[in-house]
Design a protein around this motif. Structure first.
Motif, PDB file in Angstrom:
ATOM      1  N   ARG A  51       0.837  -1.205   0.000  1.00 42.78           N
ATOM      2  CA  ARG A  51       0.000   0.000   0.000  1.00 42.78           C
ATOM      3  C   ARG A  51       0.866   1.247   0.000  1.00 42.78           C
ATOM      4  N   GLN A  69      -7.631   2.026  -5.298  1.00 44.04           N
ATOM      5  CA  GLN A  69      -8.691   2.323  -4.330  1.00 44.04           C
ATOM      6  C   GLN A  69      -9.106   1.065  -3.563  1.00 44.04           C
ATOM      7  N   LEU A  72      -6.511   0.157  -0.965  1.00 45.84           N
ATOM      8  CA  LEU A  72      -6.479   1.087   0.169  1.00 45.84           C
ATOM      9  C   LEU A  72      -7.766   0.968   0.981  1.00 45.84           C
ATOM     10  N   ASP A  73      -8.879   0.716   0.304  1.00 44.77           N
ATOM     11  CA  ASP A  73     -10.136   0.525   1.038  1.00 44.77           C
ATOM     12  C   ASP A  73     -10.057  -0.680   1.968  1.00 44.77           C
ATOM     13  N   THR A  77      -6.822   0.383   8.704  1.00 41.41           N
ATOM     14  CA  THR A  77      -6.200   1.437   9.502  1.00 41.41           C
ATOM     15  C   THR A  77      -5.991   0.967  10.940  1.00 41.41           C
ATOM     16  N   ASP A  96      -3.661   8.510   5.248  1.00 46.46           N
ATOM     17  CA  ASP A  96      -4.609   9.627   5.249  1.00 46.46           C
ATOM     18  C   ASP A  96      -4.366  10.521   4.036  1.00 46.46           C
ATOM     19  N   ARG A  99      -5.269   8.614   0.822  1.00 47.87           N
ATOM     20  CA  ARG A  99      -6.706   8.487   0.592  1.00 47.87           C
ATOM     21  C   ARG A  99      -7.306   9.811   0.134  1.00 47.87           C
ATOM     22  N   ASN A 103      -9.042  10.131  -3.434  1.00 50.58           N
ATOM     23  CA  ASN A 103     -10.438  10.497  -3.498  1.00 50.58           C
ATOM     24  C   ASN A 103     -10.691  11.571  -4.541  1.00 50.58           C
ATOM     25  N   HIS A 217     -12.274   8.945   8.139  1.00 50.76           N
ATOM     26  CA  HIS A 217     -11.941   7.728   7.404  1.00 50.76           C
ATOM     27  C   HIS A 217     -12.985   7.386   6.356  1.00 50.76           C
ATOM     28  N   ASP A 219     -13.623   9.434   3.554  1.00 53.00           N
ATOM     29  CA  ASP A 219     -13.384  10.408   2.483  1.00 53.00           C
ATOM     30  C   ASP A 219     -13.933  11.788   2.823  1.00 53.00           C
TER      31      ASP A 219
END
Ligand SMILES: Cc1cc2nc3c(=O)[nH]c(=O)nc-3n(C[C@H](O)[C@H](O)[C@H](O)COP(=O)(O)OP(=O)(O)OC[C@H]3O[C@@H](n4cnc5c(N)ncnc54)[C@H](O)[C@@H]3O)c2cc1C
Ligand code: SF4
Ligand code: SF4
Lengths: 411, 491, 355
Positions: A51, A69, A72-73, A77, A96, A99, A103, A217, A219
């Motif tokens: 990642r 995406q 990372l989704d 975390t 952070d 993302r 986004n 977290h 978006d």
């Protein structure tokens, strides 16, 4: 690791922070070993090192798609990787930033957007969420499995209420939080009763609300910052009046509030206050550990039947706040026998809204976690975060409670 | 640094992709650059190559079919475990497929009575010991990367660990390997018995760097946990004194359970991570372990202390309990990545030399550090004479990697001159493929190629690694000059 | 280059050219082992001597023709040894023969085999090339591990000229214990003890008696003696020596001797004739005219293989000395022979007929 960030981000605060983090990663791969998703999926892209690489590529200006995406989704975390990393890579900060950029670059399909909006609008608002829980219990059989799992089967645990009047010179604030009052009202009440016994008055600031982690977290980092500013405004007068600490009974909130200073560092109006708030923030275990002298004598005044419990340390406690062994020691001091739990570093799959957004992985993690927790045949499970508590409870016949309730009961 | 692989293959990407997609479900075949990039290197990030395709099989049948497809279409193939390798062994081939064994992570059997475990290759080294712990057993070879590296990778590299002096390397602790040859046939090397009929092929599979076969199952020996283990930390005000102390310990007839060394830069890097309480003023620390029955350990620790004191240790600390012992070791085991705290990049050398030359080598490294203007932290498997100088550099500064590489090459060439080798445990990979010419004659290199061809005639398994082409050898000899590459007199 | 090496290289060249076979021989002490040697004799005993020995490095380098006894005496003088206790099987045994035969003695299960101690070799390959592999250091992964491959290769891949070995200090203390028990009980006990951190160095079961040797630090041996019980055997050195050299009465006589290597936990092999168990259960010796096919099937089931260790030439030729290989392994063996000795000069057919 070598980096070559693209112009669009290179000279921004985010860009500088990301570059510094990327460069501490030496690609040793230690972190993959303790990453829950890598352990399940075995794909470099579903582990921290991969990642980090995906984020690096994006920040270096390479094209990104929903593939990045997806991976990372899938990240919880949970920050287990950070605990493992000998090089001190601040993975969650990089994530952070990653993302946020992602986004902007990769729009989500409508269906995903709707779910996310629903979650970030409803969950942080107790006044929506609490009735929704009640309503949810009525319509539970009608809900899809994933959502129905989130709604507790019975009414929230009965609370004996807050101490009648508590008026000690030592005062501490506590965050009510967004979902906890609806799902586990006794947690804060028990905390207040407990602290009252050792001479500390606990109180909530009614204007404070969600700590901001949920939206952060989902978006919605800007909205999250507003949540955080609102809380700071709510707490600040009390801080000025000298509250000793801001107590967190949900480790998820605690981990986030402790980062207020970092997250608001670029907001001149709030940076200093945020820093101060973060410094005042303590998990309830830290508060009690500091008061152990006073607490311990109280815990041995009464005889209790033997009690075997399994403790699940939430990621936000052990990895986020790096608090290890503290709760365990307190429980043991209260005469509780803790059963051994294999792979204690692994996430239970709750991870904020992860259980809703990544149901399959989340369920697998929960099943594994419950198996690990039950392997020592405990009478009940205790944890330190409302998210984990409800998530585990949904799959467990045994009660799952906040550990502080147990301590309080044993006084 | 892009590695110029001089072994290339004309490959029809669509054709092989089609074949692989027919073997595996979609999500287990990666073919877009975005997904392939993170696979471009292992623990040695200085060398990178983008693979054509990455596959993540989960059954032996799939592995067999993948190999068959690659073999038929003449597509090179690079096996990959956890990619913690430090020589670029799992670095992809630009014309080829990366075969990840990461999904092979089942521990198939732990048999306490026969003291063996049967595991899939993607099982982490430490996971084997954890699974064996309830029986009072463990898997002895413990590379510092043991939390993450896989058994398949360990076999492929013949990995060592911090307890290898007494308990042996991977090759000493593996009974049997099941695998697949390049043409997709299943094959077993070794046996559950202590030996197998015929040639000892198991011995060459260990350390074969993925060039001879793909490993899909490993039977390892488990060792009873000693009743007690204690480690002595011996601090020195001079690195060379510490180096000499190592030889003194062995000379005293002691074979410590582990005998490791870290210098000051290394302890400074790890202390913030492990909080082991290392003395940060000392120039070097030796970790010297004793294990056995409590009486035995007590006796041996006294002997060790006496030797170390005589060798000039300024202070000695003995671990007082298991938690503390583990903490002392945790620092050593996390030393490489912890150095990431004080430098953006490092190259980790792996030369092995006779122990008595340690002090000499340390002095040379210090000089080279000045010569190249790069810092160097030293972490050694001292008992084995296996050095890990960590050359610190900044890949973002033009020229630094090249300087670091030249620095490293000089260390390794010196290792050979001192009667040692360019690699003790990390393997040749891509990193040291040229340096093989410093250690072996062209005739020996050719013999290696013939051995390789006995297993893989078309040279499809991990091409360009481990053994240099003769063209590379010539080029190396020409550029480095004969002086650098003449091994000590041999015949 | 040494004149002897030059001469050998020339001979190998000639043999390869003429398609002749050479039979490599040290002391001839292991002529009995493997298929009957064929080819023109190449005697290694002239090329002898310890090249270097540094006790503090735990490494010794010797020429292949060096008598094993000479090496062991030199080590002993410095308080060190070859821990795997290689059998000599005759006064003239050489170090080269020891490596090529790959046989290890009583301590094997505890400390490892010959192959585990081979660090480096120099050899002449089938084309007359003089090559060096491995070296004199404990850890070395540069290139394939040819030195270990040579251990037990019966000289089929090359003529070993020089060998570097890891050596270890002699154990400080030793003691031998004896227990009366059946084979089944002995196997159970040995495997159970194997799972404990006990300093068991060697074991032997035969005729209802299990003999166990302890070796290590004084304290460890004392503690193990307490834990295990049994009866102490005085002057056990001769007993262990008789195992190592197969002078024990079990090995006397002319009936065929089978060596069966199996997983240590395998039950008694239920074969007619007598049995001798070593290596914690992992090595079983059998005497008598046994059905090779059946025995090999049982051995395979038990995770191992059966070798017709000592027998007359006719039996060896009929059933083969070594357990047949799977087709893939057989192919790899042929290919390796091709790689090292394409003309088939060395020890033709000594291991397998086609190789
Ligand atoms: C911080 C750190 C510390 C380390 N410490 C040590 C140490 O103390 N001792 C030591 O020996 N090493 C050490 N290493 C190096 C490395 O961890 C080892 O080489 C390890 O064995 C590699 O395992 P892996 O699973 O990561 O293999 P990879 O890096 O993925 O692969 C290594 C090689 O093995 C091949 N391979 C992998 N799996 C298979 C398979 N199933 N079949 C065939 N070939 C395969 C690959 O092609 C490659 O050539 C360290 C590395 C790091 C980053
Ligand atoms: S452990 Fe740290 S340095 Fe190593 S790969 Fe993971 S993030 Fe990078
Ligand atoms: S935060 Fe958790 S899930 Fe995400 S990469 Fe790190 S260990 Fe894996």
């Amino acid at each position: 690791m070598q980096t070559n960030l693209a112009d669009f981000i290179k000279d921004t605060p985010d860009g500088r922070e990301a570059d510094a983090i990327l460069r501490t990663c030496v690609h040793c791969g230690f972190c993959t070993a303790t990453c829950p998703t890598y352990q399940l999926l075995g794909d470099e892209l579903d582990g921290p090192r991969g990642r980090i690489y995906l984020i690096k590529q994006m920040l270096e200006g390479k094209p990104v798609t929903e593939k990045t995406q997806l991976h990372l989704d899938r990240c919880l975390t949970c920050r287990s990787c950070e605990t493992t990393c000998p090089s001190g890579v601040k993975y969650h900060r990089l994530l952070d930033i990653g993302r946020k950029v992602l986004n902007e670059r990769v729009p989500r399909p409508l269906a995903q957007r709707l779910v996310r909006t629903a979650l970030k609008e409803a969950l942080p608002r107790p006044w929506i969420f609490r009735p929704a829980v009640a309503a949810g219990q009525l319509v539970r059989p009608l809900l899809p499995q994933v959502l129905s799992d989130k709604v507790p089967t019975s009414a929230p645990g009965q609370s004996r209420g807050w101490p009648e009047k508590s008026n000690h010179p030592r005062r501490m604030l506590v965050l009510a939080g967004c979902v906890q009052p609806g799902l586990a009202p006794n947690t804060n009440a028990a905390t207040a009763r407990l602290l009252d016994r050792i001479g500390i008055t606990l109180f909530e600031a009614p204007e404070a609300g969600c700590c901001g982690a949920l939206r952060f977290h989902l978006d919605a980092q800007e909205q999250a910052l507003d949540d955080m500013r609102r809380n700071i405004d709510a707490w600040w007068p009390h801080v000025e009046q000298g509250v000793e600490a801001i107590v967190m009974t949900a480790s998820g909130c605690g981990a986030h509030v402790k980062e207020y200073g970092l997250l608001l560092k670029d907001d001149p109006a709030y940076a200093a206050k945020a820093e101060r708030i973060a410094a005042l923030t303590l998990d309830i275990s830290e508060v009690l550990a500091a008061e152990a002298e006073k607490l311990k004598p109280l815990l041995v005044t009464r005889q209790h039947p033997p009690l075997k419990l399994a403790f699940h340390s939430p990621c936000t406690l052990q990895h986020g706040q790096k608090i290890k062994g503290v709760v365990e020691e307190l429980l043991q001091a209260a005469g509780v026998e803790l059963t051994p739990v294999p792979d204690p570093h692994l996430c239970c799959g709750s991870a904020g809204t992860y259980s809703i957004l990544q149901p399959a992985l989340s369920k697998q993690l929960r099943d594994n976690k419950l198996a690990a927790l039950n392997s020592g045949a405990p009478a009940a499970i205790v944890t330190a975060n409302i998210g984990c508590q409800t998530h585990l409870q949904a799959g467990s016949a045994k009660p799952v409670r906040h550990w502080v309730e147990i301590i309080e009961e044993r006084l | 640094m892009a590695f110029a692989n001089d072994v290339r293959f004309p490959v029809d990407r669509r054709e092989i992709l089609g074949r692989l997609q027919a073997i595996l479900p979609r999500h287990l075949v990666l073919a877009e650059e975005e997904e392939l990039r993170p696979y471009e290197c292992d623990g040695l990030t200085a060398y990178r190559a983008l693979p054509l395709i990455v596959v993540l099989p989960e059954t032996e049948t799939q592995v067999g079919a993948i190999l068959k497809a690659c073999h038929e279409l003449k597509v090179p193939l690079v096996p990959r475990g956890a990619a913690t390798g430090l020589s670029g062994g799992a670095m992809p081939h630009e014309d080829g497929v990366v075969l990840s064994l990461a999904r092979f992570k089942k521990i198939l059997k732990i048999d306490p009575l026969s003291r063996t475990a049967v595991v899939q290759p993607g099982v982490r080294n430490l996971a084997v010991s954890e699974a064996a712990a309830p029986y009072g057993l463990y898997y002895a070879p413990d590379p510092s990367s043991q939390i993450a590296c896989t058994i398949g990778g360990n076999v492929a590299e013949n990995s060592g660990g911090v307890h290898c002096l007494k308990y042996g390397l991977t090759v000493h602790n593996v009974l049997k390997v099941r695998g697949f040859t390049i043409n997709g046939e299943a094959v077993e090397f070794g046996a559950e018995a202590l030996d197998a009929a015929g040639l000892d092929l198991l011995a060459i599979i260990n350390g074969s760097e993925g060039l001879l076969a793909v490993i899909t199952e490993v039977t390892v020996k488990l060792t009873p946990k000693p009743e007690l283990a204690q480690v002595v930390l011996a601090y020195f005000d001079d690195v060379q004194k510490a180096g000499n102390a190592v030889a003194d310990v062995i000379a005293a007839g002691i074979i410590p359970g582990g005998l490791e060394m870290m210098d000051k830069p290394a302890t400074h890097a790890v202390e913030p991570y492990v909080k082991a309480g290392y003395d940060l003023d000392a120039e070097a620390v030796l970790l010297c372990e004793s294990d056995g029955t409590p009486v035995e350990v007590a006796e041996e620790i006294e002997r060790m202390k006496a030797v170390l004191e005589k060798s000039g240790a300024t202070s000695l600390v003995v671990s007082q309990n298991e938690a503390e012992r583990l903490r002392f070791w945790a620092g050593r085991k996390a030393a490489f990545p912890a150095v990431g705290r004080i430098t953006p990049d490092y190259l980790c050398m792996d030369g092995t030399i006779p122990r008595k030359r340690l002090a000499e080598m340390l002095e040379a490294i210090a000089d080279l550090s000045v010569k190249y203007g790069l810092r160097c932290a030293n972490v050694f498997h001292a008992g084995d004479g296996n050095l890990h100088p960590l050359i610190m550099y900044d890949a973002n500064q033009p020229g630094e990697l090249e300087r670091a590489t030249a620095f490293g090459s000089e260390i390794l060439e010196l290792s050979v001159k001192l009667g040692g080798t360019i690699t003790g445990e990390h393997g040749v990979g891509v990193e040291k493929v040229d340096l093989m010419a410093a250690q072996f004659t062209p005739a020996e290199i050719s013999a290696f190629h013939r051995l390789k061809a006995a297993f893989d005639e078309k040279g499809l398994l991990n091409p360009g690694k481990g053994i240099p082409t003769l063209a590379r050898c010539r080029e190396y000899t020409q550029t480095r000059g004969a002086a650098a590459v003449t091994p000590p007199p041999r015949f | 280059m040494d004149a002897q090496l030059k001469e050998w290289i020339a001979r190998v060249h000639d043999a390869a050219e003429a398609g002749k076979a050479l039979c490599i021989r040290g002391g001839g002490s292991k002529d009995f082992y493997g298929a009957v040697p064929v080819g023109e004799l190449l005697d290694t005993t002239g090329y002898r001597g310890i090249v270097s020995y540094e006790p503090t490095e735990l490494v010794v380098t010797v020429r292949a023709g060096t008598p094993l006894a000479e090496l062991e005496a030199a080590l002993k003088e410095k308080g060190q040894c070859l821990p795997f206790e290689p059998p000599h099987f005759g006064a003239g045994a050489t170090v080269g023969g020891m490596v090529a035969a790959g046989l290890s003695g009583p301590r094997r299960a505890a400390v490892g085999a010959v192959r585990d101690y081979v660090l480096g070799v120099k050899l002449i390959d089938g084309k007359g090339g003089l090559l060096a592999f491995g070296g004199q250091v404990m850890k070395n992964v540069a290139g394939y591990d040819v030195p270990r491959l040579m251990a037990g290769s019966l000289g089929t891949l090359g003529l070993l000229t020089e060998i570097s070995l890891k050596v270890l200090p002699l154990p400080m203390a030793g003691m031998t214990l004896r227990f009366a028990m059946t084979e089944t009980e002995a196997l159970k006990k040995l495997n159970e003890w194997g799972g404990k951190p006990l300093p068991i160095a060697a074991s032997a079961w035969c005729d209802g008696a299990l003999t166990v040797r302890l070796a290590g630090a004084f304290a460890a041996v004392r503690a193990a003696r307490e834990a295990l019980g049994g009866e102490e055997v005085a002057d056990a050195g001769a007993f262990w020596q008789s195992l190592r050299e197969q002078t024990h009465p079990f090995f006397a006589g002319d009936s065929p001797l089978w060596r069966v290597a199996v997983a240590s936990v395998s039950p008694p092999l239920a074969q007619p004739g007598s049995t001798f168990v070593e290596w914690g259960g992992a090595q079983r010796w059998l005497r008598g005219e046994l059905d090779a096919g059946q025995l090999r099937a049982i051995a395979a089931q038990c995770g191992g293989h059966a070798t017709l260790f000592r027998a007359d030439a006719e039996s060896k030729a009929r059933v083969g000395v070594f357990q047949p290989l799977s087709p893939v392994l057989a192919r790899l063996h042929r290919n390796l022979k091709q790689a090292f000795d394409p003309a088939g000069v060395f020890n033709r057919g000594r291991m397998y007929p086609d190789y």
